[in-house]
Design a protein around this motif. Structure first.
Motif, short mmCIF file in Angstrom:
data_model
loop_
_atom_site.label_atom_id
_atom_site.label_comp_id
_atom_site.label_asym_id
_atom_site.label_seq_id
_atom_site.Cartn_x
_atom_site.Cartn_y
_atom_site.Cartn_z
N SER A 83 1.83 2.80 7.77
CA SER A 83 2.78 3.52 8.62
C SER A 83 4.04 3.87 7.84
CB SER A 83 3.20 2.67 9.82
OG SER A 83 2.09 2.32 10.60
N SER A 84 4.72 4.90 8.32
CA SER A 84 6.07 5.22 7.85
C SER A 84 7.01 4.82 8.98
CB SER A 84 6.20 6.71 7.54
OG SER A 84 6.15 7.47 8.73
N GLU A 85 8.29 5.09 8.82
CA GLU A 85 9.25 4.77 9.88
C GLU A 85 8.97 5.58 11.14
OE1 GLU A 85 12.89 5.67 7.80
OE2 GLU A 85 13.25 3.54 7.48
N LYS A 86 8.35 6.75 10.98
CA LYS A 86 8.19 7.67 12.10
C LYS A 86 6.80 7.72 12.70
CE LYS A 86 11.72 10.71 10.22
NZ LYS A 86 12.01 11.98 9.64
N GLU A 87 5.75 7.38 11.91
CA GLU A 87 4.40 7.59 12.41
C GLU A 87 3.38 6.70 11.73
OE1 GLU A 87 2.78 11.47 11.37
OE2 GLU A 87 3.99 11.49 9.56
N LYS A 88 2.22 6.56 12.39
CA LYS A 88 1.06 5.91 11.80
C LYS A 88 0.40 6.94 10.90
CE LYS A 88 0.46 2.90 15.72
NZ LYS A 88 -0.33 2.55 16.89
N LEU A 89 0.11 6.55 9.65
CA LEU A 89 -0.38 7.51 8.67
C LEU A 89 -1.88 7.40 8.40
CD1 LEU A 89 2.54 7.12 6.14
CD2 LEU A 89 2.22 8.95 7.80
N ALA A 90 -2.38 6.18 8.29
CA ALA A 90 -3.79 5.99 7.94
C ALA A 90 -4.23 4.62 8.40
CB ALA A 90 -3.99 6.14 6.43
N ILE A 91 -5.52 4.50 8.66
CA ILE A 91 -6.12 3.20 8.97
C ILE A 91 -7.44 3.12 8.23
CG2 ILE A 91 -7.23 3.99 11.09
CD1 ILE A 91 -6.44 1.20 12.27
N LYS A 92 -7.65 1.99 7.56
CA LYS A 92 -8.84 1.80 6.74
C LYS A 92 -9.47 0.46 7.04
CE LYS A 92 -8.93 5.45 4.08
NZ LYS A 92 -10.08 6.32 4.02
N LYS A 93 -10.79 0.37 6.87
CA LYS A 93 -11.52 -0.88 7.03
C LYS A 93 -11.49 -1.62 5.70
CE LYS A 93 -16.03 -1.13 7.06
NZ LYS A 93 -17.45 -1.06 7.43
N LEU A 94 -11.22 -2.92 5.76
CA LEU A 94 -11.22 -3.79 4.59
C LEU A 94 -12.21 -4.92 4.81
CD1 LEU A 94 -9.95 -4.85 1.90
CD2 LEU A 94 -8.34 -6.12 3.34
N VAL A 95 -13.08 -5.14 3.83
CA VAL A 95 -14.02 -6.26 3.89
C VAL A 95 -13.51 -7.33 2.94
CG1 VAL A 95 -16.39 -7.01 3.52
CG2 VAL A 95 -15.94 -4.73 4.46
N LYS A 96 -13.31 -8.54 3.47
CA LYS A 96 -12.84 -9.67 2.66
C LYS A 96 -14.04 -10.58 2.43
CE LYS A 96 -9.89 -13.11 1.39
NZ LYS A 96 -10.67 -14.24 1.00
N ASN A 97 -14.35 -10.84 1.15
CA ASN A 97 -15.46 -11.74 0.80
C ASN A 97 -15.02 -13.18 0.92
OD1 ASN A 97 -16.76 -9.40 0.14
ND2 ASN A 97 -16.81 -9.79 -2.04
#
Length: 97
Positions: A83-97
């Motif tokens: 996110s920035s101060e003004k908006e949500k920019l991106a969302i990604k899936k993360l896999v933790k081993n």
């Protein structure tokens, strides 16, 4: 069991989803955000990592070139919201081993 969906973070609708990559993914101890030049030029970027239940497990400021330490998180699937101060920019899936 009650499941709440955050319709405000519809993955397809966020403007920079194709301009960020989590490396490596899957990851064991840390990962880095590889961003397009336009995205990396934005200031005051933050990240929030949530588990599959939507609980916030980690957050912080994005520091260009620095990895994010996830060594204390249990193995599983997470979402990383940028996110920035003004908006949500991106969302990604993360896999933790």
């Amino acid at each position: 069991l009650e499941v709440l969906l955050d319709t405000d973070t519809n993955i397809e609708s966020l403007p920079y989803n194709t301009e960020i990559t989590l490396v490596p993914n899957p990851s064991k101890n840390q990962f880095a955000l590889q961003m397009s030049p336009e995205l990396s030029n934005k200031t005051n970027l933050t990240y929030k990592i949530t588990d599959v239940a939507g609980r916030e497990v980690l957050f912080g400021n994005v520091e260009n070139g620095k990895s994010i330490d996830i060594s204390r998180l249990p193995a599983g699937i997470y979402q990383v919201l940028l996110s920035s101060e003004k908006e949500k920019l991106a969302i990604k899936k993360l896999v933790k081993n």
